[in-house]
Design a protein around this motif. Structure first.
Motif, PDB file in Angstrom:
ATOM      1  N   GLY A  92     -22.111 -73.113 -27.273  1.00 55.22           N
ATOM      2  CA  GLY A  92     -22.529 -71.849 -26.744  1.00 55.22           C
ATOM      3  C   GLY A  92     -22.773 -71.015 -28.199  1.00 55.22           C
ATOM      4  O   GLY A  92     -23.137 -69.657 -27.913  1.00 55.22           O
ATOM      5  N   GLY A  93     -22.955 -71.594 -29.372  1.00 50.82           N
ATOM      6  CA  GLY A  93     -23.507 -70.473 -30.418  1.00 50.82           C
ATOM      7  C   GLY A  93     -22.965 -71.616 -31.763  1.00 50.82           C
ATOM      8  O   GLY A  93     -22.572 -72.570 -31.662  1.00 50.82           O
ATOM      9  N   ASP A  94     -23.408 -70.858 -32.691  1.00 52.19           N
ATOM     10  CA  ASP A  94     -23.181 -71.423 -34.372  1.00 52.19           C
ATOM     11  C   ASP A  94     -21.873 -70.871 -35.019  1.00 52.19           C
ATOM     12  O   ASP A  94     -22.094 -70.809 -36.223  1.00 52.19           O
ATOM     13  N   THR A  95     -20.953 -70.171 -34.208  1.00 50.06           N
ATOM     14  CA  THR A  95     -19.824 -69.959 -35.141  1.00 50.06           C
ATOM     15  C   THR A  95     -18.718 -70.964 -35.334  1.00 50.06           C
ATOM     16  O   THR A  95     -18.689 -71.970 -34.540  1.00 50.06           O
ATOM     17  N   TYR A  96     -17.889 -70.952 -36.080  1.00 50.62           N
ATOM     18  CA  TYR A  96     -16.807 -71.811 -36.617  1.00 50.62           C
ATOM     19  C   TYR A  96     -15.820 -71.751 -35.185  1.00 50.62           C
ATOM     20  O   TYR A  96     -15.449 -73.049 -34.843  1.00 50.62           O
ATOM     21  N   GLY A  97     -15.450 -70.837 -34.557  1.00 49.44           N
ATOM     22  CA  GLY A  97     -14.767 -71.007 -33.325  1.00 49.44           C
ATOM     23  C   GLY A  97     -15.326 -71.756 -32.353  1.00 49.44           C
ATOM     24  O   GLY A  97     -14.783 -72.651 -31.543  1.00 49.44           O
ATOM     25  N   GLU A  98     -16.674 -71.565 -32.076  1.00 48.73           N
ATOM     26  CA  GLU A  98     -17.408 -72.322 -31.039  1.00 48.73           C
ATOM     27  C   GLU A  98     -17.512 -73.812 -31.281  1.00 48.73           C
ATOM     28  O   GLU A  98     -17.292 -74.484 -30.678  1.00 48.73           O
ATOM     29  N   ALA A  99     -17.701 -74.089 -32.648  1.00 53.22           N
ATOM     30  CA  ALA A  99     -17.846 -75.489 -32.923  1.00 53.22           C
ATOM     31  C   ALA A  99     -16.342 -76.242 -33.006  1.00 53.22           C
ATOM     32  O   ALA A  99     -16.472 -77.465 -32.260  1.00 53.22           O
ATOM     33  N   LYS A 100     -15.647 -75.413 -33.280  1.00 57.60           N
ATOM     34  CA  LYS A 100     -14.073 -75.920 -32.982  1.00 57.60           C
ATOM     35  C   LYS A 100     -13.797 -76.435 -31.502  1.00 57.60           C
ATOM     36  O   LYS A 100     -13.262 -77.304 -31.489  1.00 57.60           O
ATOM     37  N   ARG A 101     -14.165 -75.555 -30.950  1.00 65.88           N
ATOM     38  CA  ARG A 101     -13.789 -75.715 -29.312  1.00 65.88           C
ATOM     39  C   ARG A 101     -14.751 -76.597 -28.814  1.00 65.88           C
ATOM     40  O   ARG A 101     -14.474 -77.690 -28.275  1.00 65.88           O
ATOM     41  N   TYR A 102     -15.969 -76.622 -29.020  1.00 68.01           N
ATOM     42  CA  TYR A 102     -16.991 -77.668 -28.251  1.00 68.01           C
ATOM     43  C   TYR A 102     -16.959 -79.305 -29.004  1.00 68.01           C
ATOM     44  O   TYR A 102     -16.909 -80.181 -28.106  1.00 68.01           O
ATOM     45  N   PHE A 103     -16.589 -79.206 -30.097  1.00 75.42           N
ATOM     46  CA  PHE A 103     -16.604 -80.480 -30.957  1.00 75.42           C
ATOM     47  C   PHE A 103     -15.099 -81.088 -31.027  1.00 75.42           C
ATOM     48  O   PHE A 103     -14.883 -82.450 -31.266  1.00 75.42           O
ATOM     49  N   GLU A 104     -14.230 -80.134 -30.442  1.00 68.10           N
ATOM     50  CA  GLU A 104     -12.638 -80.513 -30.391  1.00 68.10           C
ATOM     51  C   GLU A 104     -12.169 -81.075 -31.705  1.00 68.10           C
ATOM     52  O   GLU A 104     -11.616 -81.903 -31.866  1.00 68.10           O
ATOM     53  N   LEU A 105     -12.466 -80.249 -32.638  1.00 71.70           N
ATOM     54  CA  LEU A 105     -11.932 -80.255 -33.985  1.00 71.70           C
ATOM     55  C   LEU A 105     -10.753 -79.543 -34.254  1.00 71.70           C
ATOM     56  O   LEU A 105     -10.602 -78.282 -33.940  1.00 71.70           O
ATOM     57  N   THR A 106     -10.082 -79.714 -35.393  1.00 69.48           N
ATOM     58  CA  THR A 106      -8.869 -78.952 -35.948  1.00 69.48           C
ATOM     59  C   THR A 106      -9.408 -78.207 -37.056  1.00 69.48           C
ATOM     60  O   THR A 106     -10.615 -78.500 -37.563  1.00 69.48           O
ATOM     61  N   ASP A 107      -8.852 -76.975 -37.289  1.00 71.85           N
ATOM     62  CA  ASP A 107      -9.109 -76.099 -38.387  1.00 71.85           C
ATOM     63  C   ASP A 107      -9.349 -77.220 -39.772  1.00 71.85           C
ATOM     64  O   ASP A 107     -10.326 -77.102 -40.537  1.00 71.85           O
ATOM     65  N   TRP A 108      -8.402 -77.951 -40.026  1.00 71.64           N
ATOM     66  CA  TRP A 108      -8.475 -78.702 -41.080  1.00 71.64           C
ATOM     67  C   TRP A 108      -9.835 -79.919 -41.062  1.00 71.64           C
ATOM     68  O   TRP A 108     -10.547 -79.851 -42.067  1.00 71.64           O
ATOM     69  N   GLN A 109     -10.180 -80.226 -39.774  1.00 72.42           N
ATOM     70  CA  GLN A 109     -11.234 -81.178 -39.823  1.00 72.42           C
ATOM     71  C   GLN A 109     -12.543 -80.165 -40.204  1.00 72.42           C
ATOM     72  O   GLN A 109     -13.528 -80.740 -40.945  1.00 72.42           O
ATOM     73  N   LEU A 110     -12.833 -79.018 -39.419  1.00 71.97           N
ATOM     74  CA  LEU A 110     -14.070 -78.297 -39.462  1.00 71.97           C
ATOM     75  C   LEU A 110     -13.832 -77.711 -40.819  1.00 71.97           C
ATOM     76  O   LEU A 110     -15.086 -77.522 -41.683  1.00 71.97           O
ATOM     77  N   HIS A 111     -13.043 -77.500 -41.625  1.00 79.46           N
ATOM     78  CA  HIS A 111     -12.924 -76.885 -42.868  1.00 79.46           C
ATOM     79  C   HIS A 111     -13.475 -77.815 -43.717  1.00 79.46           C
ATOM     80  O   HIS A 111     -14.338 -77.638 -44.758  1.00 79.46           O
ATOM     81  N   GLU A 112     -12.913 -79.498 -43.618  1.00 81.87           N
ATOM     82  CA  GLU A 112     -13.722 -80.225 -44.446  1.00 81.87           C
ATOM     83  C   GLU A 112     -15.141 -80.368 -44.381  1.00 81.87           C
ATOM     84  O   GLU A 112     -16.057 -80.844 -45.106  1.00 81.87           O
ATOM     85  N   ILE A 113     -15.798 -80.045 -43.190  1.00 83.56           N
ATOM     86  CA  ILE A 113     -16.964 -80.079 -42.883  1.00 83.56           C
ATOM     87  C   ILE A 113     -18.070 -78.942 -43.312  1.00 83.56           C
ATOM     88  O   ILE A 113     -19.196 -79.065 -44.070  1.00 83.56           O
ATOM     89  N   VAL A 114     -17.342 -77.634 -43.405  1.00 83.74           N
ATOM     90  CA  VAL A 114     -18.311 -76.684 -43.622  1.00 83.74           C
ATOM     91  C   VAL A 114     -17.960 -75.537 -44.488  1.00 83.74           C
ATOM     92  O   VAL A 114     -18.631 -74.751 -45.190  1.00 83.74           O
ATOM     93  N   CYS A 115     -16.623 -75.912 -45.217  1.00 85.09           N
ATOM     94  CA  CYS A 115     -16.359 -74.858 -46.421  1.00 85.09           C
ATOM     95  C   CYS A 115     -16.949 -75.010 -47.847  1.00 85.09           C
ATOM     96  O   CYS A 115     -16.892 -76.038 -48.030  1.00 85.09           O
TER      97      CYS A 115
END
Length: 145
Positions: free
Chosen positions: A84-107
């Motif tokens: 539904g969008g390109d925000t951190y929260g939407e990516a976390k929800r849609y891709f079923e990622l943890t904060d740690w995993q998403l942090h590793e991808i985009v931080c």
């Protein structure tokens, strides 16, 4: 398995060629995202600053134009599947990622202001394989939520 035409199948089953496709699995969504990034290997993508330091509400709203998250959102298949969008929260929800995993991808702290799409793809593929590590990796994953 015997190959049959649509007309042959209509005789023995009710066929709905216009039925919506089944939702993508988590693995399929992540695989598609990585493939999209790899197709543009040299594209420079923006990172997000300090995702680990933001309160959860602020972190969920974080976005950056031309980021790995926006590459996913540019894809009509992922959008029609529910992205539904390109925000951190939407990516976390849609891709079923943890904060740690998403942090590793985009931080920002890992690669600076920008990263190549190829580098982002490697990080997405690493998230796909999370949980296949040893005991310590599974513990870290469980504790990072």
């Amino acid at each position: 398995m015997k190959h049959q035409s649509i007309d042959q199948l209509k005789v023995i089953a009710e066929v709905h060629p216009d039925a919506p496709p089944a939702p993508l699995t988590r693995s399929e969504r992540l695989h598609r995202w990585a493939d999209l990034l790899e197709r543009q290997r040299d594209r420079r993508l923006a990172t997000l600053h300090g995702t680990e330091y933001q309160p959860p509400e602020r972190r969920a709203e974080m976005r950056s134009p031309d980021s790995p998250l926006s590459v996913a959102f540019e894809d009509p298949i992922l959008r029609s599947d529910g992205l539904g969008g390109d925000t951190y929260g939407e990516a976390k929800r849609y891709f079923e990622l943890t904060d740690w995993q998403l942090h590793e991808i985009v931080c920002y702290c890992h690669l600076g202001e920008t990263m190549s799409a190829a580098s982002a793809a490697k990080r997405v593929r690493s998230a796909m394989n999370a949980g296949r590590g040893g005991w310590f990796a599974r513990l870290r994953h469980a504790l990072s939520g």
